[in-house]
Write a protein that holds these residues in place. Structure first.
Motif, PDB file in Angstrom:
ATOM      1  N   ALA A 171      -3.783  -0.596   5.339  1.00  0.00           N
ATOM      2  CA  ALA A 171      -3.199  -0.517   6.683  1.00  0.00           C
ATOM      3  C   ALA A 171      -2.384  -1.742   7.051  1.00  0.00           C
ATOM      4  O   ALA A 171      -1.680  -1.745   8.049  1.00  0.00           O
ATOM      5  CB  ALA A 171      -4.297  -0.290   7.714  1.00  0.00           C
ATOM      6  N   SER A 172      -2.500  -2.843   6.285  1.00  0.00           N
ATOM      7  CA  SER A 172      -1.694  -4.005   6.648  1.00  0.00           C
ATOM      8  C   SER A 172      -0.446  -4.141   5.804  1.00  0.00           C
ATOM      9  O   SER A 172       0.224  -5.156   5.843  1.00  0.00           O
ATOM     10  CB  SER A 172      -2.486  -5.309   6.520  1.00  0.00           C
ATOM     11  OG  SER A 172      -3.706  -5.116   5.929  1.00  0.00           O
ATOM     12  N   ASP A 173      -0.107  -3.088   5.049  1.00  0.00           N
ATOM     13  CA  ASP A 173       1.081  -3.165   4.218  1.00  0.00           C
ATOM     14  C   ASP A 173       2.009  -2.021   4.601  1.00  0.00           C
ATOM     15  O   ASP A 173       1.616  -0.864   4.552  1.00  0.00           O
ATOM     16  CB  ASP A 173       0.672  -3.071   2.743  1.00  0.00           C
ATOM     17  CG  ASP A 173       1.856  -3.055   1.830  1.00  0.00           C
ATOM     18  OD1 ASP A 173       1.759  -2.455   0.743  1.00  0.00           O
ATOM     19  OD2 ASP A 173       2.894  -3.639   2.196  1.00  0.00           O
ATOM     20  N   SER A 174       3.247  -2.337   4.954  1.00  0.00           N
ATOM     21  CA  SER A 174       4.143  -1.283   5.417  1.00  0.00           C
ATOM     22  C   SER A 174       4.434  -0.273   4.318  1.00  0.00           C
ATOM     23  O   SER A 174       4.589   0.915   4.590  1.00  0.00           O
ATOM     24  CB  SER A 174       5.443  -1.884   5.952  1.00  0.00           C
ATOM     25  OG  SER A 174       5.909  -2.893   5.088  1.00  0.00           O
ATOM     26  N   THR A 177       1.266   2.019   4.029  1.00  0.00           N
ATOM     27  CA  THR A 177       1.101   2.848   5.218  1.00  0.00           C
ATOM     28  C   THR A 177       2.224   3.863   5.338  1.00  0.00           C
ATOM     29  O   THR A 177       1.985   5.027   5.681  1.00  0.00           O
ATOM     30  CB  THR A 177       1.073   1.966   6.473  1.00  0.00           C
ATOM     31  OG1 THR A 177       0.150   0.914   6.258  1.00  0.00           O
ATOM     32  CG2 THR A 177       0.639   2.756   7.681  1.00  0.00           C
ATOM     33  N   GLY A 178       3.462   3.451   5.025  1.00  0.00           N
ATOM     34  CA  GLY A 178       4.578   4.389   5.079  1.00  0.00           C
ATOM     35  C   GLY A 178       4.355   5.556   4.129  1.00  0.00           C
ATOM     36  O   GLY A 178       4.591   6.723   4.471  1.00  0.00           O
ATOM     37  N   GLU A 198      -8.872   7.116   4.672  1.00  0.00           N
ATOM     38  CA  GLU A 198      -9.557   5.835   4.853  1.00  0.00           C
ATOM     39  C   GLU A 198      -8.582   4.680   4.732  1.00  0.00           C
ATOM     40  O   GLU A 198      -7.689   4.692   3.892  1.00  0.00           O
ATOM     41  CB  GLU A 198     -10.650   5.677   3.788  1.00  0.00           C
ATOM     42  CG  GLU A 198     -11.787   6.667   3.937  1.00  0.00           C
ATOM     43  CD  GLU A 198     -12.636   6.364   5.142  1.00  0.00           C
ATOM     44  OE1 GLU A 198     -12.819   5.169   5.455  1.00  0.00           O
ATOM     45  OE2 GLU A 198     -13.100   7.304   5.785  1.00  0.00           O
ATOM     46  N   ALA A 199      -8.779   3.670   5.559  1.00  0.00           N
ATOM     47  CA  ALA A 199      -7.892   2.498   5.534  1.00  0.00           C
ATOM     48  C   ALA A 199      -8.660   1.252   5.135  1.00  0.00           C
ATOM     49  O   ALA A 199      -9.861   1.155   5.346  1.00  0.00           O
ATOM     50  CB  ALA A 199      -7.281   2.291   6.915  1.00  0.00           C
ATOM     51  N   TYR A 200      -7.969   0.316   4.538  1.00  0.00           N
ATOM     52  CA  TYR A 200      -8.539  -0.993   4.277  1.00  0.00           C
ATOM     53  C   TYR A 200      -7.462  -2.010   4.622  1.00  0.00           C
ATOM     54  O   TYR A 200      -6.333  -1.647   4.922  1.00  0.00           O
ATOM     55  CB  TYR A 200      -8.999  -1.136   2.831  1.00  0.00           C
ATOM     56  CG  TYR A 200      -7.924  -0.886   1.808  1.00  0.00           C
ATOM     57  CD1 TYR A 200      -7.701   0.382   1.300  1.00  0.00           C
ATOM     58  CD2 TYR A 200      -7.121  -1.927   1.349  1.00  0.00           C
ATOM     59  CE1 TYR A 200      -6.712   0.620   0.383  1.00  0.00           C
ATOM     60  CE2 TYR A 200      -6.115  -1.697   0.429  1.00  0.00           C
ATOM     61  CZ  TYR A 200      -5.918  -0.422  -0.051  1.00  0.00           C
ATOM     62  OH  TYR A 200      -4.922  -0.188  -0.963  1.00  0.00           O
ATOM     63  N   ALA A 201      -7.850  -3.286   4.578  1.00  0.00           N
ATOM     64  CA  ALA A 201      -6.899  -4.324   4.986  1.00  0.00           C
ATOM     65  C   ALA A 201      -6.501  -5.162   3.793  1.00  0.00           C
ATOM     66  O   ALA A 201      -7.151  -5.153   2.762  1.00  0.00           O
ATOM     67  CB  ALA A 201      -7.531  -5.190   6.068  1.00  0.00           C
ATOM     68  N   LYS A 202      -5.435  -5.900   3.960  1.00  0.00           N
ATOM     69  CA  LYS A 202      -4.934  -6.756   2.894  1.00  0.00           C
ATOM     70  C   LYS A 202      -6.018  -7.756   2.512  1.00  0.00           C
ATOM     71  O   LYS A 202      -6.676  -8.327   3.347  1.00  0.00           O
ATOM     72  CB  LYS A 202      -3.717  -7.505   3.427  1.00  0.00           C
ATOM     73  CG  LYS A 202      -3.142  -8.498   2.455  1.00  0.00           C
ATOM     74  CD  LYS A 202      -1.854  -9.048   3.028  1.00  0.00           C
ATOM     75  CE  LYS A 202      -1.786 -10.547   2.787  1.00  0.00           C
ATOM     76  NZ  LYS A 202      -0.479 -11.095   2.977  1.00  0.00           N
TER      77      LYS A 202
ATOM     78  N   SER B 259     -11.583  -0.700   8.535  1.00  0.00           N
ATOM     79  CA  SER B 259     -11.723  -1.856   7.669  1.00  0.00           C
ATOM     80  C   SER B 259     -11.011  -3.067   8.246  1.00  0.00           C
ATOM     81  O   SER B 259     -11.456  -4.196   8.133  1.00  0.00           O
ATOM     82  CB  SER B 259     -11.144  -1.519   6.304  1.00  0.00           C
ATOM     83  OG  SER B 259     -11.200  -2.660   5.504  1.00  0.00           O
TER      84      SER B 259
ATOM     85  N   THR C 142      -2.629  -6.996  14.534  1.00  0.00           N
ATOM     86  CA  THR C 142      -2.327  -6.171  13.371  1.00  0.00           C
ATOM     87  C   THR C 142      -2.719  -4.726  13.605  1.00  0.00           C
ATOM     88  O   THR C 142      -2.229  -3.829  12.940  1.00  0.00           O
ATOM     89  CB  THR C 142      -3.087  -6.700  12.144  1.00  0.00           C
ATOM     90  OG1 THR C 142      -2.917  -8.107  12.072  1.00  0.00           O
ATOM     91  CG2 THR C 142      -2.582  -6.082  10.865  1.00  0.00           C
ATOM     92  N   ALA C 150       0.657  -3.496  11.529  1.00  0.00           N
ATOM     93  CA  ALA C 150       0.759  -4.346  10.348  1.00  0.00           C
ATOM     94  C   ALA C 150       2.205  -4.640   9.993  1.00  0.00           C
ATOM     95  O   ALA C 150       2.490  -5.608   9.300  1.00  0.00           O
ATOM     96  CB  ALA C 150       0.067  -3.680   9.174  1.00  0.00           C
ATOM     97  N   PHE C 151       3.109  -3.790  10.459  1.00  0.00           N
ATOM     98  CA  PHE C 151       4.510  -4.004  10.085  1.00  0.00           C
ATOM     99  C   PHE C 151       5.177  -5.027  10.984  1.00  0.00           C
ATOM    100  O   PHE C 151       6.259  -5.486  10.691  1.00  0.00           O
ATOM    101  CB  PHE C 151       5.307  -2.701  10.174  1.00  0.00           C
ATOM    102  CG  PHE C 151       4.623  -1.555   9.519  1.00  0.00           C
ATOM    103  CD1 PHE C 151       4.682  -0.304  10.043  1.00  0.00           C
ATOM    104  CD2 PHE C 151       3.905  -1.742   8.361  1.00  0.00           C
ATOM    105  CE1 PHE C 151       4.049   0.758   9.435  1.00  0.00           C
ATOM    106  CE2 PHE C 151       3.263  -0.700   7.747  1.00  0.00           C
ATOM    107  CZ  PHE C 151       3.330   0.566   8.295  1.00  0.00           C
TER     108      PHE C 151
END
Lengths: 379, 290, 368
Positions: A171-174, A177-178, A198-202, B259, C142, C150-151
């Motif tokens: 979810a923290s990467d465009s 997520t795109g 499901e999402a995770y973060a960088k 998360s 974020t 995040a973007f």
């Protein structure tokens, strides 16, 4: 005394910044911005190495119209601010003719925005985010956009008779997520049910929580739009948990078999969309693979192929435009020449529609069987 | 069922946090320093073990032993070189030095090994079944080893002479010296012990989360520090309890909320604890004399 | 000369003239072309880094705390300013100041909200709790929809020019300086020296600590606004713990409690990476080593708590003892024997501004 010294140092530093920019009229200066250090250094180095490979090849054959190409490479450390600084330096201090860069979407968007006023031709090999080419007509890319590959994977799911799919994304990467957004949209319209999202973060390395939820939903495939290192982590943790679903990846997944120390049995039976395939018998592809292997000792991945193509497209345009010194008109003529591109590159046949910096290309689906990449089909 | 699995995941990561938190809490107890570099010692332990196994083909146990020794030495060296000269200085200097050492370790590792993540082979592959639950072997090993180490540490601090010295120095540095305790070597020993624990935590961590990179230690260290604060900084049982609580909270957040909020929740817990009961679960209230 | 400079308003006049002169010189250099566009552009990050360093110096150097969440305030200010300019469609001269001030105010609110509970703690705990808040801010941004998640935000208009950045820097430096020279400033310094004694002397410490925090956050927010409109994109991952530490490095290396130190360090540390691009692999290693070495051998930083004063310089010059060794400059930090004082970098005394400058620690206005 100390303070006088400090002041003198400060002033000296200011004037020390005055760099004399050498303008060699027998070289063509091309700027390169890539993340050579930092989190995404592997990708930056792959692109940079490929660009260098092509440049050395062209120079060995006499350069462009007898002029040698000189690469001015700057490391943006994966950070948008550094990328913009590098861009400013390339344009003002180094006075380059064109720029190849950046590699990941966020810094490329920053550079794209900064470059609109200057109208200098920039081509990115690998930034797949939609917005990259939306700011001005000077921005080009060698790759397709994410929407296209998400659609490919959704089509593949339908073709394989899949009815239930799960998604796990960053979810923290465009980029990730795109891809997830597009994949979900296409699945919905094609009748594939997305049973878990499901999402995770960088920076996460523990996906047990998300995978537990996915396992409970029992999907047939899991779509993992991620770069190869994280893809491996997710896939191996899923297998360790007992999940048997098929994994779908994207262009960033290419390179999984080259991970040092990975257990590659995890990758048997995965499918991912890609820009090129090593099976492609065409001459340009096979020559590229041979040259790359000879120079760097490993099979090139998709990012390297795109970097190679970016250089190929740009140099071809420069040759057709016939201009070698940076100036507003020369930049525009190179941009015009880029729109006229029609060539067969490593990653496919490249043409551009007028005003649209994204090339018309198709996607290939690659599968892995017994630890070897294999071309599966075009969807 | 899923809930139980999530709890188990939480206990797994929690036990690693607990091991690291023990190191933090011991060091803080003795010289009142938040050793920011502690998380990075984990990273060093991980890289050393990986290098020895993957590149020099040593046997696993030899590699782990060497890594433990290496980290112990590193911890003691850092203390001697960077922290000892500042023992009498303002706390802010000490904190900043710790931050500096942390960054130094991260960036040197990045120089040597590049930012490219390295894969660690799981030393305890396979699963075991307990009724309905499938427990990966590495989870079981992590939890068991952590508990054993914690018990061992508590015994060491309570029953041995050096443990008594540690407790004395953390209570009152000057009086301990007057009582004939060699403060310098006690402090060195504490650092060494904490670093050894960190090295073991590193191995356990890498078995479960197979990827190592130069920045893996910083967030891990920070969360372990939150665990130490939660349990009461300076208190060993507190650090263990805190570790498990933070681990479970994080796992449940990742499973049932999102998360990306996991970090925020962990720090949120920290803030709440610091505002309501700064001494944590088991800490003692410190009074300030003018 | 001494008599002329003994009047405060004359000193301010002198400093205004000097600031204008510096600005004039910089503009001239750019016009003439000694500095090309890239180099001129590099001065904008210098400006907002100076603002960041000076604002952090306020809470870290003068107040004596260790806030590790400064990047959080910067991001709040930057996002607010960007959202405002993205929403409004007014000419730059109207919307940019509004955006900057709004950014600063929102950041100040955060500073207040965070400061109130956080400042009840001391030393290490304050550091950790501010770090925690900084991380929470980053994670929340974020995850929010309207901040672009995040973007981040893109397409921000490039309103920041060197002139505006310079102006903001001057205003910030002036404001902080004026604050520290006033009665409030002395109260702040007394809190740093010995908080319990200050409280006993009747200084409302909570009020001053929170006020300092809030003001510090305000300027960080303004710097964030400048940053956003220079880079034209905002990426939430930029504003993590690492960024806070980078700002802290500037303040610490320059000297905690020295404004000229913060300015010089900000200047140097912004430009050094550009100059040393070839060695960029080693940059962070060198920084961290530098930090450790400076902390061990000269914990007071480059300038200690020394502050530059043009008036004093001129006075000394006219009296002919420019290079005479002053008695109370650059004291090394006193050993932390007192149980109560968590952070005690230095002992310094601010003289009353209306008494003619003596060879004692006077905090005069410094110049860039």
């Amino acid at each position: 005394m100390k303070r006088v010294l400090a002041i003198v140092l400060v002033v000296a530093m200011m004037f020390g910044m005055t760099a004399c920019s050498g303008s060699g009229s027998d070289t063509i200066k091309i700027g390169v911005i890539a993340p050579l250090t930092g989190d995404v250094a592997v990708y930056g180095n792959a692109v940079n190495d490929a660009v260098k490979l092509y440049t050395d090849k062209v120079n060995a054959e006499g350069g462009i119209d007898g002029k040698q190409i000189e690469l001015v490479v700057y490391d943006d450390k994966g950070d948008a601010t550094e990328a913009v600084n590098a861009y400013n330096k390339l344009v003002s201090s180094d006075q380059v003719l064109a720029i190849i860069g950046d590699v990941t979407s966020t810094p490329t968007i920053a550079v794209a925005q900064a470059s609109v006023a200057d109208n200098i031709p920039i081509i990115t090999g690998t930034a797949t985010h939609l917005d990259v080419t939306s700011f001005g007509t000077n921005m080009f890319r060698a790759c397709f956009i994410d929407d296209l590959q998400a659609r490919t994977m959704a089509n593949l799911a339908v073709a394989q008779g899949v009815t239930k799919a799960a998604v796990i994304y960053n979810a923290s990467d465009s980029y990730s997520t795109g891809l997830r957004d597009s994949f979900k949209t296409y699945c919905d319209s094609l009748g594939v049910e997305v049973v878990a999202d499901e999402a995770y973060a960088k920076g996460d390395v523990d996906f047990n929580a998300q995978l537990t939820n996915i396992a409970a939903a029992n999907p047939e495939v899991i779509f993992i739009p991620e770069y190869y290192n994280t893809f491996y982590l997710i896939a191996s943790q899923a297998r360790a948990m007992g999940i048997t679903a098929t994994f779908y990846g994207v262009d960033g997944t290419d390179g999984v078999l080259e991970i040092d120390g990975a257990d590659i049995s995890v990758f048997d039976g995965i499918y991912f969309s890609n820009h090129y395939t090593t099976d492609d018998p065409s001459e340009v592809v096979q020559n590229f693979i041979t040259d790359y292997k000879e120079a760097y000792g490993q099979t090139p991945n998709a990012l390297a192929a795109l970097g190679y193509d970016a250089a190929m497209i740009l140099f071809d345009a420069i040759k057709r435009a016939g201009v070698y010194e940076p100036s507003a008109e020369n930049w525009q003529s190179i941009i015009d020449a880029l729109y006229q591109t029609d060539m067969q590159c490593v990653t496919g046949h490249i043409t551009y529609d007028e005003g649209n910096g994204t090339p018309n290309k198709s996607t290939k689906v690659i599968t892995i069987e017994n630890g070897v990449y294999g071309f599966y089909g075009e969807y | 069922m899923t809930f139980l699995t999530q709890i188990l995941n939480g206990i797994q990561i929690g036990s690693i946090y607990a091991l690291v938190a023990l190191g933090y809490t011991m060091v803080y107890g003795i010289i009142k320093l938040i050793n920011f570099a502690h998380g990075d010692i984990i990273m060093v332990g991980a890289y050393v073990t990986w290098y020895l196994i993957a590149k020099l083909y040593m046997s696993e146990w030899a590699a782990i032993a060497l890594a433990v020794v290496g980290c112990t030495v590193l911890g003691m060296v850092i203390e001697k070189v960077a922290y000892k000269p500042l023992r009498k200085s303002a706390r802010i200097s000490l904190l900043i030095t710790a931050i500096g050492i942390s960054f130094l370790l991260e960036n040197v590792a990045q120089l040597i090994f590049t930012a490219n993540p390295r894969m660690f082979t799981n030393l305890f592959p396979g699963n075991m079944n307990l009724g309905n639950l499938t427990i990966p072997n590495n989870t079981a090993v992590t939890i068991v080893v952590s508990v054993v180490l914690m018990v061992g540490l508590t015994l060491l601090v309570d029953k041995t002479k050096i443990g008594k010295a540690m407790r004395a120095v953390s209570e009152d540095n000057d009086t301990a010296q007057l009582m004939g305790i060699n403060v310098n070597s006690t402090i060195s020993f504490t650092f060494g012990l904490g670093s050894a624990l960190a090295a073991l935590a590193a191995v356990l961590y890498c078995c479960s989360y197979t990827q190592i990179n130069p920045t893996m230690g910083s967030m891990l260290g920070l969360k372990a520090f939150v665990a130490a604060v939660l349990g009461g900084i300076g208190s060993l049982p507190g650090a263990m309890v805190g570790g498990f609580v933070i681990g479970i909270a994080e796992s449940l957040t990742k499973g049932y909320v999102a998360s990306s909020y996991a970090d925020a929740i962990v720090f949120g817990i920290l803030i709440v604890v610091l505002l309501i009961k700064p001494t944590g679960f088991f800490g003692r209230t410190m009074n300030e004399k003018v | 000369m001494e008599k002329f400079l003994s009047k405060m308003k004359n000193r301010y006049l002198l400093n205004t003239v000097l600031v204008a002169a510096v600005y004039g010189i910089i503009m001239l250099i750019i016009q003439v072309g000694i500095l090309n566009r890239y180099q001129a552009n590099m001065l904008i990050p210098v400006c907002y880094n100076i603002i960041l360093a000076v604002s952090l110096n306020l809470s870290a150097g003068y107040l004596g705390q260790l806030p590790l969440g400064h990047a959080g305030f910067m991001s709040v200010g930057g996002y607010t300013a960007a959202l405002i300019t993205l929403a409004l469609d007014l000419p730059a001269a109207v919307e940019f100041p509004i955006a900057l001030i709004a950014g600063g105010l929102v950041a100040a609110v955060f500073g207040f909200v965070i400061g109130l509970p956080a400042l009840r703690l001391r030393g290490d705990y304050l550091a950790i709790i501010t770090l925690g808040f900084g991380e929470i801010i980053r994670v929340v941004i974020t995850n929010l929809g309207f901040t672009g998640g995040a973007f981040g935000l893109s397409g921000i208009q490039k309103h920041t020019t060197l002139t505006i950045a310079f102006l903001c820097t001057v205003i910030t430096v002036f404001a902080v300086h004026a604050l520290m020279k006033s009665r409030h400033g002395r109260a702040i310094l007394s809190i740093r020296e010995n908080e319990i004694a200050a409280e006993c002397s009747g200084i409302p410490t909570t009020y001053y600590k929170t006020m300092t925090f809030t003001i510090s956050a305000f300027f960080a927010g303004v710097a964030g606004g400048l940053y956003a409109h220079y880079l034209c994109i905002l990426d939430p991952s930029t504003f993590g713990f690492m960024k806070s530490v980078e700002i802290l490095i500037m303040v610490v290396l320059g000297g905690l409690g020295s404004m000229i130190g913060s300015i010089t360090a900000a200047f140097g540390l912004t430009l050094l990476p550009e100059l040393l691009r070839d060695f960029s692999d080693y940059r962070m290693v060198v920084y961290s080593l530098l930090l450790v070495v400076v902390m061990i051998f000269k914990p007071s930083g480059l300038f200690g708590t020394y502050d530059f004063s043009m008036s004093r310089l001129l006075t000394d010059f006219s009296k002919g003892d420019l290079f005479k060794k002053k008695k109370t400059e650059n004291q090394e930090p006193v050993a932390d024997e007192l149980k109560g004082a968590e952070i005690a970098p230095d002992t310094s005394i601010s003289a009353d501004p209306d008494i003619p400058p003596e060879p004692a620690e006077t905090e005069g206005k410094e110049e860039l």
